[in-house]
Write an enzyme that holds these catalytic residues in place. Sequence first.
Site, PDB file in Angstrom:
ATOM      1  N   HIS A 129       0.869  -1.193   0.000  1.00 47.95           N
ATOM      2  CA  HIS A 129       0.000   0.000   0.000  1.00 47.95           C
ATOM      3  C   HIS A 129       0.896   1.230   0.000  1.00 47.95           C
ATOM      4  CE1 HIS A 129      -4.118  -1.658   0.595  1.00 47.95           C
ATOM      5  NE2 HIS A 129      -3.393  -2.747   0.808  1.00 47.95           N
ATOM      6  N   CYS A 171      -8.269  -1.401   3.213  1.00 46.56           N
ATOM      7  CA  CYS A 171      -8.879  -2.500   3.963  1.00 46.56           C
ATOM      8  C   CYS A 171      -9.982  -1.974   4.886  1.00 46.56           C
ATOM      9  CB  CYS A 171      -7.805  -3.211   4.772  1.00 46.56           C
ATOM     10  SG  CYS A 171      -8.462  -4.465   5.877  1.00 46.56           S
TER      11      CYS A 171
HETATM   12 ZN    ZN Z   1      -4.261  -4.672   0.873  1.00 42.17          ZN
END
Ligand code: ZN
Length: 297
Positions: free
Chosen positions: A206, A237
């Site tokens: 990320h 998430c």
């Molecule tokens: Zn992820």
Amino acid sequence: MAEVTIVEVSPRDGFQNDPKLISTEDKVEHIKKLVEAGFDKIEVTSFVHPKKVPQMADAEDVLGQIKHIIPLKKIALIPNERGYERAAKSHVDEVNWVSAATDTFNQKNIGMTIEDNDRRFFEVRKRAKEDQIQFNYSIAVAFGCPYEGGVSEEQVLRQVEKAVDQQVDRITIADTIGYAIPSQVESLMKKVVDMAAGIPVAIHLHDTRGFGLANAYAAYKQGVAIFETAVSGIGGCPFAPGAAGNLATEDLVYMFERMGVKTGLDFEKVIEAADFAAKLTTNKALGRIRHIERKFL
Ligand code: ZN
């Protein structure tokens, strides 16, 4: 022949958290665009409870509509046995089992401790083997946890050891929140690659703090050749406060191609898929690169 594999996760990680419900038709269209761009491994959905992640409620339908795309290895995330059963019935090629490096994240993400999760992991891994479904073992929050803070290398390596014992088909180290910095990636990934003893190792990135590409480079230098990213940098998430988008696939493709490392992807078509994904979601697109300057290649 590609020298690195980019596993595209936008249809799962990119879409799952988006407040706007994306139609099954658009999801399938997006996956087709990705296949056209050359991706042959895509995380297409997840078999989580539809109440927990409504965006993924159409997992069966998505898989039903892409089952004829044979060269594509269809990957689905599964949180438990029930998810496994649904995935197996939908003829996925690979399941992605997630175990977090910390107990608190495991509790928030899947409602159980690492120990409970492991028991289920052993059981489901056995079944996947019998069913000849590939098994990816992902270790979430491996570089930092939104609830517990710092995560030690020992915590991650304990999980890696279990995955090696179970001879999974792939081990993925996930920077779920985007906490990692390159020196941390360098140190941990070297140990993971050593411990994996030939089992393919991937990194899931990320770009929360803008270190995504540097982290990918650090992992590559340690022998990691599989990267999980999402076009247009969409995603995040639902159980990870503060998680911004995935590392943008197009930025990573650009970096590798300019390094002379083959990705096997058609860059212009990657951009087309990235633009399409950005249109489908409300996420702010994070991908920075929109064309390859051919003079550099
Ligand atoms: Zn992820």
